[in-house]
Design a protein around this motif. Structure first.
Motif, mmCIF file in Angstrom:
data_model
loop_
_atom_site.group_PDB
_atom_site.id
_atom_site.type_symbol
_atom_site.label_atom_id
_atom_site.label_comp_id
_atom_site.label_asym_id
_atom_site.label_seq_id
_atom_site.Cartn_x
_atom_site.Cartn_y
_atom_site.Cartn_z
ATOM 1 N N LEU A 1 -6.086 -48.821 16.984
ATOM 2 C CA LEU A 1 -5.232 -48.263 15.941
ATOM 3 C C LEU A 1 -4.125 -49.270 15.654
ATOM 4 C CD1 LEU A 1 -6.770 -45.670 16.934
ATOM 5 C CD2 LEU A 1 -4.663 -44.403 16.503
ATOM 6 N N PRO A 2 -3.335 -49.060 14.602
ATOM 7 C CA PRO A 2 -2.272 -50.024 14.294
ATOM 8 C C PRO A 2 -1.341 -50.307 15.476
ATOM 9 C CG PRO A 2 -2.574 -48.548 12.452
ATOM 10 C CD PRO A 2 -3.433 -48.019 13.561
ATOM 11 N N GLY A 3 -0.890 -51.559 15.542
ATOM 12 C CA GLY A 3 0.025 -51.988 16.590
ATOM 13 C C GLY A 3 0.418 -53.430 16.355
ATOM 14 N N GLY A 4 1.070 -54.003 17.337
ATOM 15 C CA GLY A 4 1.549 -55.374 17.242
ATOM 16 C C GLY A 4 0.743 -56.327 18.106
ATOM 17 N N ILE A 5 1.419 -57.345 18.631
ATOM 18 C CA ILE A 5 0.691 -58.408 19.333
ATOM 19 C C ILE A 5 0.008 -57.917 20.604
ATOM 20 C CG2 ILE A 5 1.976 -60.334 18.332
ATOM 21 C CD1 ILE A 5 3.616 -60.458 20.931
ATOM 22 N N GLY A 6 0.581 -56.918 21.267
ATOM 23 C CA GLY A 6 -0.079 -56.364 22.453
ATOM 24 C C GLY A 6 -1.406 -55.726 22.095
ATOM 25 N N ASN B 1 -9.040 -48.176 10.725
ATOM 26 C CA ASN B 1 -8.264 -48.913 9.721
ATOM 27 C C ASN B 1 -7.363 -47.970 8.916
ATOM 28 O OD1 ASN B 1 -7.389 -51.115 8.249
ATOM 29 N ND2 ASN B 1 -9.158 -51.117 6.888
ATOM 30 N N ILE B 2 -6.392 -47.385 9.610
ATOM 31 C CA ILE B 2 -5.484 -46.420 8.990
ATOM 32 C C ILE B 2 -4.692 -47.085 7.858
ATOM 33 C CG2 ILE B 2 -3.490 -44.906 9.376
ATOM 34 C CD1 ILE B 2 -4.427 -44.686 12.326
ATOM 35 N N ASN B 3 -4.749 -46.480 6.681
ATOM 36 C CA ASN B 3 -4.015 -46.965 5.497
ATOM 37 C C ASN B 3 -4.272 -48.447 5.210
ATOM 38 O OD1 ASN B 3 -2.940 -44.407 5.479
ATOM 39 N ND2 ASN B 3 -0.922 -45.017 6.199
ATOM 40 N N GLY B 4 -5.464 -48.932 5.560
ATOM 41 C CA GLY B 4 -5.798 -50.336 5.312
ATOM 42 C C GLY B 4 -5.024 -51.321 6.177
ATOM 43 N N ILE C 1 -15.945 -50.357 11.904
ATOM 44 C CA ILE C 1 -14.715 -50.416 11.115
ATOM 45 C C ILE C 1 -14.740 -49.277 10.108
ATOM 46 C CG2 ILE C 1 -13.307 -51.793 9.549
ATOM 47 C CD1 ILE C 1 -14.745 -54.306 10.724
ATOM 48 N N SER C 2 -13.726 -48.417 10.157
ATOM 49 C CA SER C 2 -13.692 -47.291 9.227
ATOM 50 C C SER C 2 -12.274 -46.766 9.062
ATOM 51 C CB SER C 2 -14.596 -46.164 9.731
ATOM 52 O OG SER C 2 -14.605 -45.090 8.815
ATOM 53 N N GLU C 3 -12.018 -46.162 7.918
ATOM 54 C CA GLU C 3 -10.765 -45.439 7.673
ATOM 55 C C GLU C 3 -10.965 -43.948 7.897
ATOM 56 O OE1 GLU C 3 -8.793 -46.427 4.005
ATOM 57 O OE2 GLU C 3 -9.290 -48.550 4.196
ATOM 58 N N ASP C 4 -12.152 -43.567 8.337
ATOM 59 C CA ASP C 4 -12.518 -42.165 8.538
ATOM 60 C C ASP C 4 -12.634 -41.877 10.037
ATOM 61 O OD1 ASP C 4 -13.985 -39.775 8.921
ATOM 62 O OD2 ASP C 4 -15.101 -40.046 7.065
ATOM 63 N N ALA C 5 -11.719 -41.055 10.552
ATOM 64 C CA ALA C 5 -11.674 -40.769 11.992
ATOM 65 C C ALA C 5 -12.971 -40.126 12.495
ATOM 66 C CB ALA C 5 -10.485 -39.868 12.311
ATOM 67 N N ASN C 6 -13.513 -39.193 11.724
ATOM 68 C CA ASN C 6 -14.750 -38.528 12.144
ATOM 69 C C ASN C 6 -15.914 -39.511 12.217
ATOM 70 O OD1 ASN C 6 -14.124 -35.564 12.432
ATOM 71 N ND2 ASN C 6 -13.329 -35.940 10.373
ATOM 72 N N GLN C 7 -15.955 -40.454 11.279
ATOM 73 C CA GLN C 7 -16.996 -41.480 11.289
ATOM 74 C C GLN C 7 -16.868 -42.370 12.524
ATOM 75 O OE1 GLN C 7 -19.477 -41.565 8.822
ATOM 76 N NE2 GLN C 7 -20.446 -42.875 10.364
ATOM 77 N N ILE C 8 -15.634 -42.696 12.879
ATOM 78 C CA ILE C 8 -15.389 -43.516 14.089
ATOM 79 C C ILE C 8 -15.968 -42.817 15.319
ATOM 80 C CG2 ILE C 8 -13.561 -44.325 15.654
ATOM 81 C CD1 ILE C 8 -12.996 -46.000 13.412
ATOM 82 N N ILE C 9 -15.648 -41.531 15.472
ATOM 83 C CA ILE C 9 -16.132 -40.776 16.636
ATOM 84 C C ILE C 9 -17.661 -40.737 16.646
ATOM 85 C CG2 ILE C 9 -16.167 -38.524 17.797
ATOM 86 C CD1 ILE C 9 -13.433 -39.949 17.970
ATOM 87 N N LYS C 10 -18.245 -40.461 15.495
ATOM 88 C CA LYS C 10 -19.718 -40.419 15.395
ATOM 89 C C LYS C 10 -20.321 -41.774 15.774
ATOM 90 C CE LYS C 10 -23.267 -39.147 11.964
ATOM 91 N NZ LYS C 10 -24.188 -40.264 12.118
ATOM 92 N N ASP C 11 -19.753 -42.844 15.221
ATOM 93 C CA ASP C 11 -20.326 -44.174 15.450
ATOM 94 C C ASP C 11 -20.162 -44.650 16.894
ATOM 95 O OD1 ASP C 11 -21.177 -44.285 12.847
ATOM 96 O OD2 ASP C 11 -19.630 -45.685 12.174
#
Length: 193
Positions: free
Chosen positions: A110-115, A140-143, A171-181
């Motif tokens: 999910l989004p974050g910095g250098i860590g 890929n939340i909000n691109g 890679i997806s902006e869809d949380a449900n798709q991420i879980i499925k994949d």
């Protein structure tokens, strides 16, 4: 790895919230989704930032949370609010990462910095060289990761990353798709040896 084998998911993300409130809300919802899918969260521990939001989302929905902290963060400031069901303390950041990698059946960024980027690139590198064959997903939340994805595609175009390795990423902006994949996708990469 079939969907029945995915029980613990490592989530890497920021220990801050960023400057867009939607990141906090979406990460909390994502934690709820993990719990609804009976997936245990494995993460870096603590209540801060998006890391804490995901953990709280799992916790608020009766899910299971495993936190892994290095000794340097084993203090009341980080542990002010407990969101973990289990808390593992490791000697340093290297041992912490290894513990998270070993516990998890799949990885979600999910989004974050250098860590967060450090954790992503390490686990992606390890997949490329064959240390593991676990799924890695970029939520890929909000691109947020658009520039990173473009850069990785440029690495493919310039011959520094194979298409097969790049395509192994979910890679997806869809949380449900991420879980499925992460439950269903199976990619065996060619040996680097």
């Amino acid at each position: 790895m079939h969907m029945d084998n995915i029980t613990k998911v490592a989530v890497f993300c920021g220990s801050s919230f960023g400057n867009d409130d939607s990141f906090k809300l979406i990460s909390h919802s994502f934690g709820a989704l993990l719990a609804e899918n009976s997936l245990t969260l494995v993460y870096g521990g603590g209540y801060r930032g998006l890391m804490g939001s995901v953990a709280q989302g799992v916790k608020d929905n009766n899910g299971h949370v495993i936190g892994v902290l290095p000794e340097i963060f084993d203090n009341d400031m980080v542990k002010l609010k407990s969101v973990e069901d289990e808390l593992i303390i490791k000697k340093d950041m290297h041992e912490r990462k290894k513990q998270i990698y070993d516990l998890a059946d799949a990885f979600i960024i999910l989004p974050g910095g250098i860590g967060t980027f450090d954790e992503f690139f390490k686990i992606f590198t390890w997949k490329q060289i064959g240390y593991h064959n676990k799924n890695i997903a970029i939520y890929n939340i909000n691109g947020f990761f658009n520039t990173l994805i473009s850069f990785l595609k440029e690495c493919v175009d310039k011959g520094f990353l194979s298409n097969k390795v790049f395509d192994s990423l979910i890679i997806s902006e869809d949380a449900n798709q991420i879980i499925k994949d992460i439950k269903e996708k199976k990619v065996i990469l060619p040996s680097k040896i």
